[in-house]
Scaffold this motif. Structure first.
Motif, PDB file in Angstrom:
ATOM      1  N   ALA A 131     -20.566  -3.425 -39.322  1.00 53.34           N
ATOM      2  CA  ALA A 131     -19.694  -3.467 -38.145  1.00 53.34           C
ATOM      3  C   ALA A 131     -20.411  -2.876 -36.929  1.00 53.34           C
ATOM      4  O   ALA A 131     -20.370  -3.445 -35.833  1.00 53.34           O
ATOM      5  CB  ALA A 131     -18.399  -2.715 -38.425  1.00 53.34           C
ATOM      6  N   LEU A 132     -21.090  -1.734 -37.126  1.00 53.07           N
ATOM      7  CA  LEU A 132     -21.839  -1.127 -36.025  1.00 53.07           C
ATOM      8  C   LEU A 132     -22.955  -2.042 -35.541  1.00 53.07           C
ATOM      9  O   LEU A 132     -23.189  -2.176 -34.336  1.00 53.07           O
ATOM     10  CB  LEU A 132     -22.417   0.219 -36.470  1.00 53.07           C
ATOM     11  CG  LEU A 132     -21.439   1.393 -36.546  1.00 53.07           C
ATOM     12  CD1 LEU A 132     -22.094   2.594 -37.218  1.00 53.07           C
ATOM     13  CD2 LEU A 132     -20.961   1.776 -35.147  1.00 53.07           C
ATOM     14  N   ASP A 133     -23.634  -2.686 -36.480  1.00 56.47           N
ATOM     15  CA  ASP A 133     -24.712  -3.606 -36.113  1.00 56.47           C
ATOM     16  C   ASP A 133     -24.188  -4.798 -35.318  1.00 56.47           C
ATOM     17  O   ASP A 133     -24.921  -5.390 -34.518  1.00 56.47           O
ATOM     18  CB  ASP A 133     -25.441  -4.098 -37.370  1.00 56.47           C
ATOM     19  CG  ASP A 133     -26.235  -2.998 -38.054  1.00 56.47           C
ATOM     20  OD1 ASP A 133     -26.497  -1.969 -37.395  1.00 56.47           O
ATOM     21  OD2 ASP A 133     -26.575  -3.153 -39.244  1.00 56.47           O
ATOM     22  N   ARG A 134     -22.920  -5.148 -35.554  1.00 57.57           N
ATOM     23  CA  ARG A 134     -22.295  -6.251 -34.807  1.00 57.57           C
ATOM     24  C   ARG A 134     -21.616  -5.762 -33.532  1.00 57.57           C
ATOM     25  O   ARG A 134     -20.967  -6.550 -32.834  1.00 57.57           O
ATOM     26  CB  ARG A 134     -21.270  -6.960 -35.696  1.00 57.57           C
ATOM     27  CG  ARG A 134     -21.830  -7.586 -36.981  1.00 57.57           C
ATOM     28  CD  ARG A 134     -22.730  -8.781 -36.702  1.00 57.57           C
ATOM     29  NE  ARG A 134     -22.005  -9.893 -36.132  1.00 57.57           N
ATOM     30  CZ  ARG A 134     -21.446 -10.885 -36.839  1.00 57.57           C
ATOM     31  NH1 ARG A 134     -21.524 -10.857 -38.172  1.00 57.57           N
ATOM     32  NH2 ARG A 134     -20.829 -11.871 -36.239  1.00 57.57           N
ATOM     33  N   ILE A 153     -10.077  -3.014 -41.700  1.00 53.17           N
ATOM     34  CA  ILE A 153     -10.628  -4.375 -41.723  1.00 53.17           C
ATOM     35  C   ILE A 153     -11.615  -4.560 -40.567  1.00 53.17           C
ATOM     36  O   ILE A 153     -12.730  -5.068 -40.747  1.00 53.17           O
ATOM     37  CB  ILE A 153      -9.498  -5.412 -41.663  1.00 53.17           C
ATOM     38  CG1 ILE A 153      -8.699  -5.386 -42.970  1.00 53.17           C
ATOM     39  CG2 ILE A 153     -10.065  -6.816 -41.414  1.00 53.17           C
ATOM     40  CD1 ILE A 153      -7.453  -6.255 -42.939  1.00 53.17           C
ATOM     41  N   ILE A 154     -11.214  -4.143 -39.368  1.00 50.18           N
ATOM     42  CA  ILE A 154     -12.087  -4.300 -38.201  1.00 50.18           C
ATOM     43  C   ILE A 154     -13.354  -3.460 -38.343  1.00 50.18           C
ATOM     44  O   ILE A 154     -14.447  -3.876 -37.957  1.00 50.18           O
ATOM     45  CB  ILE A 154     -11.329  -3.917 -36.911  1.00 50.18           C
ATOM     46  CG1 ILE A 154     -10.141  -4.860 -36.682  1.00 50.18           C
ATOM     47  CG2 ILE A 154     -12.259  -3.965 -35.704  1.00 50.18           C
ATOM     48  CD1 ILE A 154      -9.261  -4.467 -35.507  1.00 50.18           C
ATOM     49  N   ALA A 155     -13.213  -2.259 -38.937  1.00 52.83           N
ATOM     50  CA  ALA A 155     -14.343  -1.329 -39.059  1.00 52.83           C
ATOM     51  C   ALA A 155     -15.257  -1.644 -40.228  1.00 52.83           C
ATOM     52  O   ALA A 155     -16.290  -0.999 -40.401  1.00 52.83           O
ATOM     53  CB  ALA A 155     -13.825   0.102 -39.191  1.00 52.83           C
ATOM     54  N   ASP A 170      -8.434   5.128 -32.859  1.00 58.42           N
ATOM     55  CA  ASP A 170      -7.333   5.393 -33.780  1.00 58.42           C
ATOM     56  C   ASP A 170      -6.498   6.570 -33.279  1.00 58.42           C
ATOM     57  O   ASP A 170      -6.904   7.728 -33.414  1.00 58.42           O
ATOM     58  CB  ASP A 170      -7.899   5.697 -35.171  1.00 58.42           C
ATOM     59  CG  ASP A 170      -6.835   6.145 -36.158  1.00 58.42           C
ATOM     60  OD1 ASP A 170      -5.664   5.793 -35.964  1.00 58.42           O
ATOM     61  OD2 ASP A 170      -7.180   6.849 -37.127  1.00 58.42           O
ATOM     62  N   GLU A 171      -5.348   6.269 -32.668  1.00 56.50           N
ATOM     63  CA  GLU A 171      -4.414   7.303 -32.208  1.00 56.50           C
ATOM     64  C   GLU A 171      -5.128   8.416 -31.436  1.00 56.50           C
ATOM     65  O   GLU A 171      -5.020   9.605 -31.789  1.00 56.50           O
ATOM     66  CB  GLU A 171      -3.667   7.900 -33.404  1.00 56.50           C
ATOM     67  CG  GLU A 171      -2.826   6.910 -34.196  1.00 56.50           C
ATOM     68  CD  GLU A 171      -1.426   6.733 -33.621  1.00 56.50           C
ATOM     69  OE1 GLU A 171      -1.185   7.233 -32.511  1.00 56.50           O
ATOM     70  OE2 GLU A 171      -0.598   6.089 -34.277  1.00 56.50           O
ATOM     71  N   PRO A 172      -5.873   8.092 -30.372  1.00 59.26           N
ATOM     72  CA  PRO A 172      -6.666   9.126 -29.702  1.00 59.26           C
ATOM     73  C   PRO A 172      -5.838  10.200 -29.003  1.00 59.26           C
ATOM     74  O   PRO A 172      -6.348  11.285 -28.725  1.00 59.26           O
ATOM     75  CB  PRO A 172      -7.489   8.327 -28.688  1.00 59.26           C
ATOM     76  CG  PRO A 172      -6.661   7.118 -28.406  1.00 59.26           C
ATOM     77  CD  PRO A 172      -5.999   6.786 -29.708  1.00 59.26           C
ATOM     78  N   THR A 173      -4.554   9.920 -28.712  1.00 59.85           N
ATOM     79  CA  THR A 173      -3.728  10.896 -27.993  1.00 59.85           C
ATOM     80  C   THR A 173      -2.653  11.520 -28.875  1.00 59.85           C
ATOM     81  O   THR A 173      -1.795  12.265 -28.395  1.00 59.85           O
ATOM     82  CB  THR A 173      -3.041  10.232 -26.777  1.00 59.85           C
ATOM     83  OG1 THR A 173      -2.178   9.171 -27.238  1.00 59.85           O
ATOM     84  CG2 THR A 173      -4.075   9.654 -25.830  1.00 59.85           C
ATOM     85  N   ALA A 181     -17.577  -0.276 -32.857  1.00 64.07           N
ATOM     86  CA  ALA A 181     -17.578   1.170 -33.096  1.00 64.07           C
ATOM     87  C   ALA A 181     -16.143   1.659 -33.220  1.00 64.07           C
ATOM     88  O   ALA A 181     -15.284   1.288 -32.419  1.00 64.07           O
ATOM     89  CB  ALA A 181     -18.283   1.897 -31.959  1.00 64.07           C
ATOM     90  N   THR A 182     -15.890   2.490 -34.214  1.00 67.21           N
ATOM     91  CA  THR A 182     -14.545   3.006 -34.462  1.00 67.21           C
ATOM     92  C   THR A 182     -14.541   4.520 -34.303  1.00 67.21           C
ATOM     93  O   THR A 182     -15.364   5.219 -34.880  1.00 67.21           O
ATOM     94  CB  THR A 182     -14.059   2.632 -35.879  1.00 67.21           C
ATOM     95  OG1 THR A 182     -14.111   1.202 -36.028  1.00 67.21           O
ATOM     96  CG2 THR A 182     -12.634   3.100 -36.108  1.00 67.21           C
ATOM     97  N   VAL A 183     -13.602   5.007 -33.506  1.00 72.19           N
ATOM     98  CA  VAL A 183     -13.426   6.444 -33.308  1.00 72.19           C
ATOM     99  C   VAL A 183     -12.104   6.829 -33.951  1.00 72.19           C
ATOM    100  O   VAL A 183     -11.034   6.446 -33.480  1.00 72.19           O
ATOM    101  CB  VAL A 183     -13.414   6.814 -31.808  1.00 72.19           C
ATOM    102  CG1 VAL A 183     -13.169   8.306 -31.630  1.00 72.19           C
ATOM    103  CG2 VAL A 183     -14.723   6.401 -31.143  1.00 72.19           C
ATOM    104  N   TYR A 184     -12.202   7.579 -35.054  1.00 78.60           N
ATOM    105  CA  TYR A 184     -10.995   7.937 -35.794  1.00 78.60           C
ATOM    106  C   TYR A 184     -10.328   9.176 -35.205  1.00 78.60           C
ATOM    107  O   TYR A 184     -10.958   9.961 -34.492  1.00 78.60           O
ATOM    108  CB  TYR A 184     -11.331   8.181 -37.271  1.00 78.60           C
ATOM    109  CG  TYR A 184     -11.786   6.931 -37.981  1.00 78.60           C
ATOM    110  CD1 TYR A 184     -10.861   6.011 -38.464  1.00 78.60           C
ATOM    111  CD2 TYR A 184     -13.143   6.668 -38.150  1.00 78.60           C
ATOM    112  CE1 TYR A 184     -11.279   4.861 -39.112  1.00 78.60           C
ATOM    113  CE2 TYR A 184     -13.570   5.520 -38.791  1.00 78.60           C
ATOM    114  CZ  TYR A 184     -12.629   4.616 -39.267  1.00 78.60           C
ATOM    115  OH  TYR A 184     -13.047   3.472 -39.899  1.00 78.60           O
TER     116      TYR A 184
END
Length: 278
Positions: free
Chosen positions: A81-84, A54-56, A175-178, A87-90
């Motif tokens: 979303a990027l224009d706003r 939803i956020i992305a 998103d769960e980076p670790t 940024a999402t890092v999966y």
């Protein structure tokens, strides 16, 4: 005279998402402020992935309000979303392993030089910018020409964070980076998550690890089966309590009672059992 609280960069207000009769997300609220880290915690199936989508801008919410810079909106795709500034890092980073670090840093947004038939990629600018931006985030790579696939999982996460900062993200969703990293690499990634916060970004950290969340988080939202099971600020909850709520709280206590060792059969009725016992 009291000053008004700063407006959230993004806000989810009682947001719900349905897939047919399935309630993937129900009545969830979340605020993300500049210079803060909002952590979303939950086990598999808790609704974290739906919230990210939803956020992305991958999925539209069905109920509630989604506000960006105080303006109610419904993002139609990830480009919007990027224009706003979101940024999402999966977790499964979208990188090309055999391409150099600098090429992955600018992947999809490559600058060019020259005009007409003489237009070409500005390789020198991309190399220098990648190196300087990584250094600005405290990432000292030996060589930005090395294939990004040769970096560790933590280093690749850090490159993705630096890329989002460079391209002007105001909100960074991780998103769960670790999740797939060891203790040392997890610490490296959390350091750069904090660096993004200190650069003024609002960060959404999706995780199932309360210890990692508590190290860097300012706000905590707990999800369970698509619904909120708790919402706290750091000064209102301890790590032990956050861990207890994350683990299920009363459900865990009930399970511990069920798993307690039963009384030994040698002491039935309060008396030792012998071969002569009738």
């Amino acid at each position: 005279m009291t000053t008004a609280a700063p407006r959230a960069l993004i806000e989810l207000d009682h947001v719900s998402k349905f897939y047919g009769n399935i309630k993937a997300l129900q009545d969830v609220s979340l605020e993300v402020h500049a210079g803060e880290i909002s952590c979303v915690l939950g086990d598999n199936g808790a609704g974290k992935s739906t919230l990210i989508k939803i956020i992305a801008g991958l999925h539209r919410h069905d109920e509630g309000r989604f506000l960006v810079d105080g303006e109610e909106t419904a993002l139609v795709n990830p480009r919007e979303a990027l224009d706003r500034g979101i940024a999402t890092v999966y977790q499964d980073l979208a990188v090309v392993p055999l391409m150099p670090v600098w090429r992955n840093f600018f992947l999809g947004s490559e600058p060019t030089t020259g005009v007409g038939p003489f237009k070409r990629l500005d390789v020198r600018m991309m190399r220098e910018t990648t190196r300087s931006e990584l250094l600005r985030m405290g990432i000292d790579l030996r060589d930005v020409d090395q294939p990004i696939g040769t970096l560790s999982g933590g280093e690749r996460q850090c490159v993705a964070i630096a890329r989002a900062v460079y391209f002007g993200a105001k909100v960074l969703v991780l998103d769960e980076p670790t999740a797939a990293l060891g203790v040392k690499q997890s610490g490296v990634v959390l350091k750069y998550v904090a660096a993004a916060r200190d650069a003024g970004l609002g960060v959404v950290l999706i995780t199932h690890n309360p210890h990692h969340a508590y190290l860097v988080g300012d706000r905590f939202v707990l999800l369970k089966r698509g619904a909120m099971s708790g919402s706290h600020t750091k000064d209102s909850i301890t790590l032990d309590e956050l861990t207890r709520q994350m683990a299920g709280g009363s459900e865990l206590e009930e399970l511990s009672h069920e798993l307690e060792r039963a009384p030994s059969p040698t002491h039935l009725g309060g008396h030792p059992v012998t071969d002569d016992t009738p």
